[in-house]
Motif scaffolding. Structure first.
Motif, PDB file in Angstrom:
ATOM      1  N   PHE A  92       1.060  -1.309   0.166  1.00  0.00           N
ATOM      2  CA  PHE A  92      -0.129   0.032  -0.017  1.00  0.00           C
ATOM      3  C   PHE A  92       0.998   1.099   0.079  1.00  0.00           C
ATOM      4  O   PHE A  92       1.843   1.251   0.562  1.00  0.00           O
ATOM      5  CB  PHE A  92      -0.782   0.039   1.229  1.00  0.00           C
ATOM      6  CG  PHE A  92      -1.991   1.164   1.283  1.00  0.00           C
ATOM      7  CD1 PHE A  92      -3.047   0.812   0.486  1.00  0.00           C
ATOM      8  CD2 PHE A  92      -1.505   2.264   1.954  1.00  0.00           C
ATOM      9  CE1 PHE A  92      -4.101   1.722   0.532  1.00  0.00           C
ATOM     10  CE2 PHE A  92      -2.542   3.436   2.103  1.00  0.00           C
ATOM     11  CZ  PHE A  92      -3.955   3.153   1.445  1.00  0.00           C
ATOM     12  N   LYS A  93       0.473   2.105  -0.853  1.00  0.00           N
ATOM     13  CA  LYS A  93       1.369   3.491  -0.988  1.00  0.00           C
ATOM     14  C   LYS A  93       0.532   4.497  -0.594  1.00  0.00           C
ATOM     15  O   LYS A  93      -0.647   4.552  -0.607  1.00  0.00           O
ATOM     16  CB  LYS A  93       1.887   3.672  -2.394  1.00  0.00           C
ATOM     17  CG  LYS A  93       2.619   2.407  -2.869  1.00  0.00           C
ATOM     18  CD  LYS A  93       2.943   2.761  -4.373  1.00  0.00           C
ATOM     19  CE  LYS A  93       3.982   1.323  -4.918  1.00  0.00           C
ATOM     20  NZ  LYS A  93       3.705   0.990  -5.873  1.00  0.00           N
ATOM     21  N   HIS A  94       1.268   5.530  -0.037  1.00  0.00           N
ATOM     22  CA  HIS A  94       0.595   6.704   0.458  1.00  0.00           C
ATOM     23  C   HIS A  94       0.760   8.105  -0.104  1.00  0.00           C
ATOM     24  O   HIS A  94       0.138   9.254   0.431  1.00  0.00           O
ATOM     25  CB  HIS A  94       1.018   6.922   2.179  1.00  0.00           C
ATOM     26  CG  HIS A  94       0.866   5.677   3.219  1.00  0.00           C
ATOM     27  ND1 HIS A  94       1.539   4.615   3.183  1.00  0.00           N
ATOM     28  CD2 HIS A  94      -0.239   5.674   3.879  1.00  0.00           C
ATOM     29  CE1 HIS A  94       1.042   3.889   4.037  1.00  0.00           C
ATOM     30  NE2 HIS A  94      -0.265   4.301   4.509  1.00  0.00           N
ATOM     31  N   ASN A  95       1.129   8.199  -1.148  1.00  0.00           N
ATOM     32  CA  ASN A  95       1.314   9.418  -1.872  1.00  0.00           C
ATOM     33  C   ASN A  95       0.152   9.517  -2.381  1.00  0.00           C
ATOM     34  O   ASN A  95      -0.818   9.028  -2.631  1.00  0.00           O
ATOM     35  CB  ASN A  95       2.743   9.453  -2.882  1.00  0.00           C
ATOM     36  CG  ASN A  95       2.710   8.550  -4.008  1.00  0.00           C
ATOM     37  OD1 ASN A  95       1.474   8.355  -4.492  1.00  0.00           O
ATOM     38  ND2 ASN A  95       3.556   7.926  -4.164  1.00  0.00           N
ATOM     39  N   GLN A  96      -0.077  11.082  -2.715  1.00  0.00           N
ATOM     40  CA  GLN A  96      -1.409  11.459  -3.056  1.00  0.00           C
ATOM     41  C   GLN A  96      -1.749  10.845  -4.552  1.00  0.00           C
ATOM     42  O   GLN A  96      -3.199  10.312  -4.831  1.00  0.00           O
ATOM     43  CB  GLN A  96      -1.161  13.106  -3.604  1.00  0.00           C
ATOM     44  CG  GLN A  96      -2.627  13.690  -4.116  1.00  0.00           C
ATOM     45  CD  GLN A  96      -3.593  13.529  -2.823  1.00  0.00           C
ATOM     46  OE1 GLN A  96      -3.338  13.553  -1.712  1.00  0.00           O
ATOM     47  NE2 GLN A  96      -4.866  13.641  -3.052  1.00  0.00           N
ATOM     48  N   GLU A  97      -0.938  10.293  -5.366  1.00  0.00           N
ATOM     49  CA  GLU A  97      -1.402   9.803  -6.855  1.00  0.00           C
ATOM     50  C   GLU A  97      -1.853   8.247  -6.405  1.00  0.00           C
ATOM     51  O   GLU A  97      -2.676   7.863  -7.059  1.00  0.00           O
ATOM     52  CB  GLU A  97      -0.168   9.954  -7.763  1.00  0.00           C
ATOM     53  CG  GLU A  97       0.137  11.342  -8.216  1.00  0.00           C
ATOM     54  CD  GLU A  97       1.095  11.831  -7.404  1.00  0.00           C
ATOM     55  OE1 GLU A  97       1.713  11.257  -6.695  1.00  0.00           O
ATOM     56  OE2 GLU A  97       1.220  12.964  -7.368  1.00  0.00           O
ATOM     57  N   ASP A  98      -1.012   7.622  -5.589  1.00  0.00           N
ATOM     58  CA  ASP A  98      -1.380   6.270  -5.273  1.00  0.00           C
ATOM     59  C   ASP A  98      -3.006   6.381  -4.670  1.00  0.00           C
ATOM     60  O   ASP A  98      -3.645   5.536  -4.788  1.00  0.00           O
ATOM     61  CB  ASP A  98      -0.536   5.561  -4.573  1.00  0.00           C
ATOM     62  CG  ASP A  98       0.800   5.400  -5.358  1.00  0.00           C
ATOM     63  OD1 ASP A  98       0.625   5.008  -6.609  1.00  0.00           O
ATOM     64  OD2 ASP A  98       1.838   5.879  -4.923  1.00  0.00           O
ATOM     65  N   LEU A  99      -3.243   7.309  -3.799  1.00  0.00           N
ATOM     66  CA  LEU A  99      -4.364   7.272  -2.891  1.00  0.00           C
ATOM     67  C   LEU A  99      -5.526   7.487  -3.835  1.00  0.00           C
ATOM     68  O   LEU A  99      -6.586   7.097  -3.675  1.00  0.00           O
ATOM     69  CB  LEU A  99      -4.049   8.269  -1.884  1.00  0.00           C
ATOM     70  CG  LEU A  99      -3.454   8.039  -0.743  1.00  0.00           C
ATOM     71  CD1 LEU A  99      -3.237   9.312   0.196  1.00  0.00           C
ATOM     72  CD2 LEU A  99      -3.667   6.755  -0.013  1.00  0.00           C
ATOM     73  N   GLU A 100      -5.349   8.476  -4.949  1.00  0.00           N
ATOM     74  CA  GLU A 100      -6.303   8.627  -5.704  1.00  0.00           C
ATOM     75  C   GLU A 100      -6.679   7.598  -6.556  1.00  0.00           C
ATOM     76  O   GLU A 100      -7.832   7.365  -7.156  1.00  0.00           O
ATOM     77  CB  GLU A 100      -5.853   9.965  -6.731  1.00  0.00           C
ATOM     78  CG  GLU A 100      -5.957  11.266  -5.995  1.00  0.00           C
ATOM     79  CD  GLU A 100      -5.113  12.491  -6.724  1.00  0.00           C
ATOM     80  OE1 GLU A 100      -4.934  12.084  -7.979  1.00  0.00           O
ATOM     81  OE2 GLU A 100      -4.974  13.405  -6.236  1.00  0.00           O
ATOM     82  N   PHE A 101      -5.532   6.681  -7.050  1.00  0.00           N
ATOM     83  CA  PHE A 101      -5.802   5.432  -7.790  1.00  0.00           C
ATOM     84  C   PHE A 101      -6.758   4.482  -6.884  1.00  0.00           C
ATOM     85  O   PHE A 101      -7.699   3.910  -7.504  1.00  0.00           O
ATOM     86  CB  PHE A 101      -4.485   4.977  -8.096  1.00  0.00           C
ATOM     87  CG  PHE A 101      -4.709   3.453  -8.713  1.00  0.00           C
ATOM     88  CD1 PHE A 101      -4.839   3.438  -9.978  1.00  0.00           C
ATOM     89  CD2 PHE A 101      -4.416   2.336  -7.967  1.00  0.00           C
ATOM     90  CE1 PHE A 101      -5.226   2.335 -10.605  1.00  0.00           C
ATOM     91  CE2 PHE A 101      -4.579   1.207  -8.618  1.00  0.00           C
ATOM     92  CZ  PHE A 101      -4.848   0.988  -9.823  1.00  0.00           C
TER      93      PHE A 101
END
Length: 121
Positions: A92-101
């Motif tokens: 699980f990734k926490h940067n903005q682009e990943d959270l949007e995905f």
């Protein structure tokens, strides 16, 4: 109608979504497109498939440097269907682009539309 999530809620919802993906996979003997997209995204993989014989998810990752003069060297990782949820959670990734995905995946599964999930800090 929009759904609002903070990072922790998004992660918990993704855990539940992965359980649904894996249950569907066991019933249909194939990965859904959203599940394949999630696996490819999290593991930066070239492909993700379900192996019916071994009941495992296979993920192919390109190990070749950006050398366009050689064929890509794909390393295949195989995870039993019962363990893939843990592997996805660890990736699980926490940067903005990943959270949007992740939000788009949740929105599609819940019938909200891909842009109806709002992330809050």
């Amino acid at each position: 109608m929009a759904a609002y999530f903070n990072t922790n809620q998004l992660r918990l919802t993704m855990k539940e979504l992965v359980k649904i993906y894996m249950s569907d996979c066991e019933e249909c003997n194939e990965l859904s497109q959203d599940c394949m997209d999630l696996l490819r995204h999290n593991f930066q993989a070239e492909y993700a498939v379900y192996n019916k014989q071994t009941k495992a998810v296979e993920i192919g990752i390109n190990k070749t440097e950006d050398d366009f003069n050689t064929y890509p060297q794909i390393e295949v990782y195989s995870f039993p269907i019962k363990e893939i949820g843990k592997k996805i959670d660890h990736s699980f990734k926490h940067n903005q682009e990943d959270l949007e995905f992740y939000g788009k995946l949740i929105g599609r599964k819940k019938g909200l539309g891909s842009n109806s999930v709002v992330l809050m800090d």
